[in-house]
Scaffold this active site. Structure first.
Site, PDB file in Angstrom:
ATOM      1  N   LYS A 267       0.837  -1.195   0.000  1.00 34.98           N
ATOM      2  CA  LYS A 267       0.000   0.000   0.000  1.00 34.98           C
ATOM      3  C   LYS A 267       0.875   1.251   0.000  1.00 34.98           C
ATOM      4  CE  LYS A 267      -3.821  -2.354   0.261  1.00 34.98           C
ATOM      5  NZ  LYS A 267      -3.311  -3.467  -0.535  1.00 34.98           N
ATOM      6  N   ASP A 268       0.248   2.381  -0.361  1.00 34.71           N
ATOM      7  CA  ASP A 268       0.941   3.663  -0.415  1.00 34.71           C
ATOM      8  C   ASP A 268       1.609   4.006   0.902  1.00 34.71           C
ATOM      9  OD1 ASP A 268      -1.721   3.769  -2.059  1.00 34.71           O
ATOM     10  OD2 ASP A 268      -0.364   5.155  -3.046  1.00 34.71           O
ATOM     11  N   LYS A 269       2.679   4.784   0.816  1.00 37.29           N
ATOM     12  CA  LYS A 269       3.322   5.279   2.032  1.00 37.29           C
ATOM     13  C   LYS A 269       2.585   6.516   2.544  1.00 37.29           C
ATOM     14  CE  LYS A 269       7.468   7.301   4.008  1.00 37.29           C
ATOM     15  NZ  LYS A 269       8.848   7.748   3.815  1.00 37.29           N
TER      16      LYS A 269
END
Length: 635
Positions: A267-269
């Protein structure tokens, strides 16, 4: 317009995480494109890097904008077309990381939430045959205080010594267990001093401790009931942290190898994300204890199953996105979101697929496919304009000046970056054995370059396809029947929708559309010095089988509202963690000073949320363009 806070990544947000220390496998069969996550595979960068986050002030933004003028724009990677004809409008995406929330959609189609921190009864350890003393009887209040401070990083390199009075091996064992159970992340050992026995507790994340604790050490053996599933599944809630960083943190606290954990996608940071994780033979009780000391991470919804998780098993991700300071009228927003809901957006590979520096990853990929290894080294190591860390600048200058890998390597404090790994390979194997030296870079990172080239070709050809034929199926287009591509006849095209049409990523095991745009693949690859009929490479890893990808994606569960607010520092989303802590939901003021668009939608795997947002705003999502826009806004 609102003045941005000095540091939007941090101001008003809670919990920053301790420092601590991806996977797209090529296939030899044609496949429907399926990456680990909606934002694309992790090694292609983070989605948050594609947008203009607020920066530290006018002077710094101008400096950054100046550095980013050498970066890519969407035009450079074939991103040209929109689906709808509504008028675009401006807005700020990811001004705060809490403006971008991602909830995984499980393979059962359920949106994953963190809503239960309790340990299930079946997850508790079966009591030992011989009862052990309570922790309160083993550790004094002063010792508990010292251990708690050590655990919470207040003295990372220090230790706590506990003398064992009336020493016996059994009593020492009880103290060891008490410390490790109640203070995850601490290690213990027994020392003898002047004839007296002490148990010394130290932090597993301390540098000295890490030198003593081998990363490859197997997890401790412990009793595991036969009627309990071997894998503890749990929900991981994280803020402003990459999935692999989060896994590394958990690994250190639990003294496990990272590969003991499995997950369906990264998932995105720069976001709040919620996803399912599984770990082999670790109890929910042990995992639950970590909530006392983890920062920016929370674990819950524990259960036991007999299987791990596999990459790509997810059905997709559900996004909640806040776009602040929008300029669009209510009518413009209505038109944009209605189009997104009913028609969708062009399923381009997002800008993060191509890197953020002056040397795009797809240029390196093209050199690899052409077997031009000198160019590969040159592209990765040569000095480049734009924003880079000072030590990388010095390393590149040294390489340009001396061509000495060992001298250039000495300029890098961290040898694990791609440049460091390549230089180490050149130092070990020599500049005449570049292929072997390049192999020092982890496989996923190497494959990222050639997949990036495929993506640039796909984007370009899809733009040409939409330019030539618009948003309708035509004779010569491709559709999938199962996993096999089929060329449409004129009659078949009449009964097909644009949402059925796929385009191939180039490779040796795909077919191409039979209309003129399909023939353009050959011309494009030929211009790059590649033969479309020979996509096999001397190095097997770099042989491209190809894949198929839908050209238009229609999001599901699309909803939106325009909200108004007065305080630019407040979060406009009610997160799972805030709900668990019974914190109130954000309150919107109908007469508020600022306007924001709050939108929700679900996407299947391998699609980029930034491309959906691009369709709504009609704005270039590259860092270069977003920085220019934000610079103008700040001025």
């Amino acid at each position: 317009m609102a003045e941005p806070e000095p540091e939007p990544v941090l101001v008003g947000e809670k919990r920053g995480c301790p420092d601590c220390e991806e996977e797209e496998t090529p296939t030899k069969k044609p496949r429907v494109e399926k990456d680990q996550e909606n934002g694309g595979p992790p090694h292609h960068g983070e989605e948050d890097e594609t947008t203009g986050d607020a920066s530290d002030g006018e002077e710094e933004v101008e400096t950054f904008a100046d550095m980013m003028k050498h970066g890519l724009t969407e035009l450079d990677v074939g991103i040209l077309k929109y689906v709808s004809n509504h008028e675009g409008f401006s807005g700020i995406l990811k001004e705060r990381y809490s403006d971008f929330v991602v909830n995984e959609i499980s393979k059962q189609g359920k949106i994953v939430h963190l809503d239960d921190l309790s340990v299930p009864p079946e997850a508790e350890e079966v009591p030992e045959v011989e009862p052990q003393p309570e922790d309160a009887d083993v550790l004094t209040e002063e010792q508990k205080k010292q251990l708690g401070e050590l655990q919470l990083y207040k003295n990372k390199e220090d230790n706590v010594s506990i003398e064992v009075v009336d020493d016996t091996k059994e009593k020492r064992t009880v103290v060891h267990k008490a410390i490790k159970t109640q203070y995850p992340g601490l290690e213990t050992m027994t020392e003898e001093r002047d004839g007296r026995k002490f148990i010394v507790a130290y932090h597993a994340a301390g540098k000295k401790a890490l030198a003593e604790v081998k990363a490859t050490a197997a997890p401790r053996k412990h009793f595991w009931p036969k009627n309990r599933g071997n894998f503890c599944h749990f929900v991981l809630y994280k803020e402003n942290k990459d999935t692999m960083d989060a896994i590394n943190v958990l690994s250190k606290f639990l003294r496990l190898r990272p590969n003991m954990f499995s997950y369906m996608g990264t998932k995105d940071k720069r976001a709040i994300t919620v996803q399912e994780i599984a770990v082999l033979k670790i109890t929910a009780e042990r995992l639950s204890h970590l909530n006392k000391c983890l920062i920016n991470l929370k674990l819950g919804n524990f259960c036991y199953k007999n299987h791990p998780l596999k990459l790509g098993e997810l059905q997709g991700n559900h996004f909640t996105v806040i776009i602040r300071n929008i300029s669009g009228t209510d009518e413009q927003v209505q038109q944009a979101l209605t189009s997104l809901k009913e028609t969708g957006f062009v399923n381009y590979y997002g800008m993060q697929r191509f890197g953020t520096t002056a040397v795009p990853t797809h240029h390196v990929g093209r050199a690899i496919l052409k077997d031009n290894w000198k160019e590969v080294v040159d592209l990765i190591l040569k000095p480049r304009p734009g924003a880079e860390k000072e030590f990388l600048v010095r390393c590149r200058e040294e390489w340009a000046k001396t061509q000495d890998p060992e001298a250039a390597l000495k300029k890098l404090p961290n040898k694990r970056c791609v440049e460091g790994q390549l230089l180490r390979g050149l130092s070990m194997y020599g500049k005449k054995n570049i292929v072997t030296a390049f192999g020092m870079i982890p496989r996923n990172n190497r494959l990222m370059y050639i997949h990036s080239y495929q993506s640039a070709v796909w984007n370009t050809m899809v733009s040409r396809r939409i330019e030539a034929f618009g948003l309708k199926a035509v004779e010569g287009d491709l559709v999938l029947k199962g996993t096999t591509a089929h060329v449409l006849s004129a009659a078949e095209a009449e009964g097909c929708s644009i949402h059925d049409i796929v385009m191939p990523l180039p490779g040796f095991d795909v077919i191409y559309p039979s209309h003129p745009v399909g023939k353009g693949y050959r011309e494009l690859l030929s211009a790059d010095g590649l033969d479309i009929d020979n996509m096999r490479h001397n190095v097997k890893d770099y042989s491209l089988a190809g894949a198929y990808r839908r050209i238009i994606i229609r999001p599901s569960d699309v909803t939106w509202e325009i909200v108004q607010y007065d305080d630019p520092k407040i979060s406009l989303v009610h997160s799972d963690f805030e709900k668990l802590e019974n914190k109130p939901a954000p309150v919107f003021n109908k007469e508020g000073k600022y306007r924001a668009l709050r939108m929700e939608f679900s996407l299947p795997p391998s699609t980029y949320a930034t491309m959906a947002i691009r369709e709504v705003l009609k704005l270039d999502t590259s860092i270069k363009k977003q920085t220019q826009l934000n610079t103008t806004w700040f001025n």
